[in-house]
Design an enzyme around this catalytic site. Structure first.
Site, PDB file in Angstrom:
ATOM      1  CD  GLU A 126      -0.860  -0.251   3.760  1.00 52.91           C
ATOM      2  OE1 GLU A 126      -1.751   0.485   4.173  1.00 52.91           O
ATOM      3  OE2 GLU A 126      -0.533  -1.326   4.291  1.00 52.91           O
ATOM      4  CE  LYS A 128       7.207   5.263   5.365  1.00 54.18           C
ATOM      5  NZ  LYS A 128       7.204   6.681   5.710  1.00 54.18           N
ATOM      6  CG  ASP A 130       5.676  12.645   3.318  1.00 52.12           C
ATOM      7  OD1 ASP A 130       5.952  12.441   4.520  1.00 52.12           O
ATOM      8  OD2 ASP A 130       6.374  13.331   2.553  1.00 52.12           O
ATOM      9  CE1 TYR A 236      -0.264   3.488   9.577  1.00 48.83           C
ATOM     10  CE2 TYR A 236      -0.874   5.146   7.950  1.00 48.83           C
ATOM     11  CZ  TYR A 236      -0.169   4.774   9.076  1.00 48.83           C
ATOM     12  OH  TYR A 236       0.615   5.692   9.702  1.00 48.83           O
ATOM     13  CE  LYS A 324      10.806   6.641   2.857  1.00 56.23           C
ATOM     14  NZ  LYS A 324      11.666   7.110   3.929  1.00 56.23           N
ATOM     15  CB  CYS A 429      41.891  16.468  14.842  1.00 53.12           C
ATOM     16  SG  CYS A 429      40.421  17.196  15.569  1.00 53.12           S
ATOM     17  CB  CYS A 432      42.535  18.698  19.235  1.00 52.46           C
ATOM     18  SG  CYS A 432      42.697  17.021  18.593  1.00 52.46           S
ATOM     19  CB  CYS A 447      40.233  13.374  16.060  1.00 58.71           C
ATOM     20  SG  CYS A 447      41.078  14.108  17.441  1.00 58.71           S
ATOM     21  CB  CYS A 453      39.818  15.960  20.398  1.00 56.21           C
ATOM     22  SG  CYS A 453      38.943  16.784  19.053  1.00 56.21           S
TER      23      CYS A 453
HETATM   24  S1  IVH Z   1       2.317   0.846   9.073  1.00 55.14           S
HETATM   25  C1  IVH Z   1       4.291  -0.698  13.159  1.00 55.14           C
HETATM   26  N1  IVH Z   1       1.411   1.815   6.823  1.00 55.14           N
HETATM   27  O1  IVH Z   1       5.254   5.707   8.043  1.00 55.14           O
HETATM   28  C2  IVH Z   1       4.308   0.275  12.036  1.00 55.14           C
HETATM   29  N2  IVH Z   1       2.774   3.232   8.165  1.00 55.14           N
HETATM   30  O2  IVH Z   1       8.094   5.326   8.504  1.00 55.14           O
HETATM   31  C3  IVH Z   1       2.951   0.670  11.590  1.00 55.14           C
HETATM   32  N3  IVH Z   1       3.057   5.484   7.267  1.00 55.14           N
HETATM   33  O3  IVH Z   1       5.113   5.872  11.538  1.00 55.14           O
HETATM   34  C4  IVH Z   1       3.016   1.605  10.457  1.00 55.14           C
HETATM   35  N4  IVH Z   1       1.830   5.196   5.470  1.00 55.14           N
HETATM   36  O4  IVH Z   1       3.399   7.254  10.200  1.00 55.14           O
HETATM   37  C5  IVH Z   1       2.159   2.057   7.921  1.00 55.14           C
HETATM   38  N5  IVH Z   1       0.487   2.555   4.857  1.00 55.14           N
HETATM   39  C6  IVH Z   1       1.224   2.791   5.927  1.00 55.14           C
HETATM   40  C7  IVH Z   1       1.828   4.039   6.147  1.00 55.14           C
HETATM   41  C8  IVH Z   1       2.609   4.212   7.284  1.00 55.14           C
HETATM   42  C9  IVH Z   1       2.562   6.059   6.151  1.00 55.14           C
HETATM   43  C10 IVH Z   1       3.947   6.165   8.211  1.00 55.14           C
HETATM   44  C11 IVH Z   1       3.611   5.964   9.666  1.00 55.14           C
HETATM   45  C12 IVH Z   1       4.847   5.374  10.270  1.00 55.14           C
HETATM   46  C13 IVH Z   1       5.893   5.788   9.292  1.00 55.14           C
HETATM   47  C14 IVH Z   1       7.100   4.879   9.341  1.00 55.14           C
END
Ligand code: IVH
Length: 706
Positions: A126, A128, A130, A236, A324, A429, A432, A447, A453
């Site tokens: 799914e 992610k 932002d 989610y 990502k 360094c 120092c 260093c 230092c």
């Molecule tokens: S699952 C135990 N699903 O991404 C973890 N997180 O980088 C449960 N986020 O803190 C998170 N979309 O704020 C999950 N489809 C998605 C998400 C998601 C965005 C965020 C969430 C999390 C962060 C981690």
């Protein structure tokens, strides 16, 4: 200002501590400016602190504090929201950046569960989102609490604000008695632009991106303002539930949808890495037309039973990963290279750039990693960028991968000034003057000055007083710098002798600039307060390379008491023998960390400094008090023989999760031996010592329900 550690080499714990410290410093500066009408720092210094804060947050988005200076709307910092302790912590996700990482994720899940490559194992995929995460608690179908993530354990009570969001139902039909729904609050592109136009028209603050706008809008003390902001919510995940929602992730999401939540329509089921990667490409293609920001794809093991078995590492689940999206790019001029010296002496080159906008953020610093990177070499001596080196004056490509600190990726040789010279990386360094050699196998120069230092000493002290370490109220980075440069403190032990060394330390301190009777007294009280310190904080506070917060905790739990830990470090110094093996037997401690730990204790000056510190303190034994209601909490268990119902890694992780200590060998301290088929000498020894011996099934029965 003293040099700061290059953000790229900050550990998560260091980043967290520094963010706490920056929040304090900026809050104090705001206070001085607005309430007392007496600015303590210049505008430029203020901006520099804010920028550093933003850059650290960019690299560690999971650490963004609820009181983050970058989330503050308007000049005066927001007074507190109430705090809510999450019944189940709100964790973050491990990151993957390429297809290999995804295949490795699948492999490691299978390995942990003892599943072969042929076994069925499906995942959900799914987008992610932002935005910022929010936990909603429903009891008997009524929304009773909404909390931001905060530090993952304790968040802020934003219930009134959450109630104003259309996507969040305040009543549910047919819901479990207790249900915590978790998801992401975000703002659409269209709403974000309209909001910024409105704000600008009223000469009010505009936001850099939809994420900041969402965070700033949710965190309003006046819920009326939140109501006027177009926030949205996708569900989610979940926290506590009195009855399971379903047996799979997919079905649980569907259940949430039926309960009235918006769930992401792009959620798909994938049969394995190939489908996951295909789905990633599909979502990446949709990215531009979704109408809201996403920064990757999240994969989760679909079977909730397996999710339960996989469990969690210290801050992330083993059953999920975030893939990502790649970086955003821009070109600019490299104006100079600064060298920063960190807590462990690492010399980190930082690019000073002609400011340029990359993915909506103005960038003027970027990491150059290390000497080899500048020379165009990778860690094994192979070429990167086709072997092109990076020089001051070059036209360079800068990139940010969503939440990662900017990096210099490439250089355009056609635009290189004719008189440019290769960069001469310092071998001493800059702080120092000590030699800064490169140990074989190490990518960075360090260093060799140790505590002489000033940069290292100050960074060590800052780490020592930071939130996850000694957390001394009123003694932040700024005060440490001041006391250090005035010769008041040179090492951690000095903090505890400060008052006595200055006869009447209080009198002296209160006469100093920026201090009054009250604050001086408060500081000495705060220091006294930390003379009793839990072993894990003590260990983490030492700032030993590779030994982070989670590891300190594990090590403290393993040895229990300072005297035992201290002796074990001496015994393990030759890096072989029983004490060394015992140290390596701790789940989460590898050879590199163990070597660094033992090395620190063996190094004469460092050892003396640790002893001076320990002499000032009462170091409290480590307890497993956080695990309650478990039949094995505090027990020492040993596994031997073949396990048939789970892998060794899973067995160990599960036992530790329930508060047991897993040891490698049987001794009088062993409480339970779990013996599978073909158990040998350990079982014999346990029988001799009269220790309880269970087979795997009996062990699982004991844990059942825990
Ligand atoms: S699952 C135990 N699903 O991404 C973890 N997180 O980088 C449960 N986020 O803190 C998170 N979309 O704020 C999950 N489809 C998605 C998400 C998601 C965005 C965020 C969430 C999390 C962060 C981690």
């Amino acid at each position: 200002m003293n040099p700061r550690t290059d953000i790229e080499v900050l550990t998560e714990a260091e980043a967290k501590a520094e963010l706490a410290d920056l929040a304090n410093q900026l809050a104090a500066a705001n206070d001085a400016y607005h309430r007392e009408d007496a600015p303590q720092i210049s505008d430029a210094e203020y901006d520099a602190l804010k920028q550093r804060n933003a850059a650290i947050e960019a690299r560690f988005p999971q650490l963004v504090r609820e009181d983050s200076p970058s989330l503050q709307v308007g000049a005066v910092p927001l007074a507190g929201f109430g705090k809510i302790t999450h019944s189940i912590p709100m964790l973050s996700l491990a990151n993957a950046f390429d297809s290999d990482d995804i295949r490795e994720f699948d492999t490691s899940v299978r390995k942990f569960l003892g599943l072969g490559p042929e076994a069925d194992l499906s995942y959900t995929a799914e987008p992610k989102i932002d935005g910022l995460s929010l936990s909603l608690r429903y009891e008997n179908g009524k929304l009773i609490e909404a909390a931001t993530r905060g530090d993952g354990r304790v968040g802020e009570n934003v219930t009134a604000n959450a109630r104003t969001i259309d996507d969040i139902p305040t009543e549910l039909d047919d819901a479990p008695k207790v249900l915590e729904v978790r998801g992401e609050v975000y703002m659409s592109h269209a709403d974000f632009e309209a909001l910024n136009k409105r704000q600008a028209a009223r000469s009010e603050k505009t936001f850099a991106n939809p994420r900041n706008a969402a965070a700033g809008s949710l965190r309003q003390l006046d819920a009326g303002i939140t109501k006027s902001r177009p926030l949205r919510f996708f569900a989610y995940a979940w926290g506590s539930v009195s009855d399971p929602l379903a047996t799979t992730q997919m079905a649980a999401i569907e259940r949430l949808r039926k309960l009235g939540f918006r769930t992401n329509p792009a959620t798909r089921l994938c049969s394995g890495p190939a489908e996951m990667l295909a789905n990633y490409e599909e979502i990446e293609e949709q990215r531009a037309t979704l109408g809201y920001d996403i920064d990757g794809v999240v994969y989760k093991v679909n079977d909730l039973g397996l999710q339960g078995r996989l469990g969690f590492r210290s801050t992330t689940p083993r059953w999920a990963i975030a893939h990502k999206f790649p970086a955003e790019l821009a070109w600019t001029t490299l104006e100079g290279i600064d060298i920063q010296v960190g807590r462990t002496g690492a010399l980190s080159p930082v690019a000073r750039l002609s400011p340029v906008t990359v993915g909506g953020v103005v960038v003027s610093n970027a990491t150059l990693h290390n000497e080899d990177y500048i020379a165009g070499l990778d860690s094994k001596g192979g070429e990167i960028r086709g072997g092109k080196d990076i020089r001051v004056g070059d036209w360079v490509q800068v990139y940010r991968a969503g939440d990662v600190i900017p990096k210099v990726a490439d250089v355009d040789l056609a635009k290189r000034p004719e008189d440019s010279k290769p960069y001469d990386f310092p071998t001493k360094c800059p702080e120092c003057g000590s030699e800064a050699p490169r140990e074989p196998g190490d990518a960075v120069r360090r260093c060799s000055g140790g505590l002489i230092c000033p940069a290292q000493a100050v960074e060590k002290l800052k780490h020592f007083v930071s939130r996850a370490a000694f957390d001394i109220d009123g003694l932040g980075a700024k005060q440490v710098e001041q006391f250090y440069s005035d010769g008041w403190i040179a090492e951690p032990a000095d903090i505890f002798t400060l008052q006595s060394r200055y006869g009447d330390g209080l009198q002296q301190l209160k006469n100093r600039e920026g201090w009054g009777e009250k604050s001086a007294k408060a500081l000495f009280d705060a220091i006294e307060d930390k003379r009793k310190i839990p072993l894990r904080r003590f260990l983490f506070g030492l700032g030993i390379r590779h030994v982070g917060e989670a590891a300190s905790n594990l090590i403290a739990l393993h040895y229990g008491e300072w005297a035992i830990l201290d002796q074990a470090m001496r015994d393990a110094a030759p890096k072989r023998g029983a004490a060394w093996d015992d140290l390596l037997g701790i789940d989460g401690v590898g050879v590199v960390m163990a070597g660094s730990l033992v090395g620190a204790f063996a190094q004469e000056a460092e050892r003396a400094s640790i002893e001076r510190l320990a002499a000032e303190l009462e170091i409290l034994p480590a307890t497993r008090s956080d695990v309650t209601g478990s039949p094995v909490a505090g027990k020492t268990v040993v596994f031997t023989g073949a396990l048939e119902l789970m892998t060794r890694a899973e067995a160990k992780a599960r036992a530790e999760r329930l508060g047991a200590k897993v040891a490698g060998s049987v001794s009088a301290k062993t409480d339970i031996l779990i013996a599978g088929p073909r158990a040998g000498s350990k079982a014999t020894k346990a029988a001799e010592l009269g220790i309880e011996i269970l087979d795997e099934a009996a062990w699982l029965a004991l844990l059942d329900g825990a």
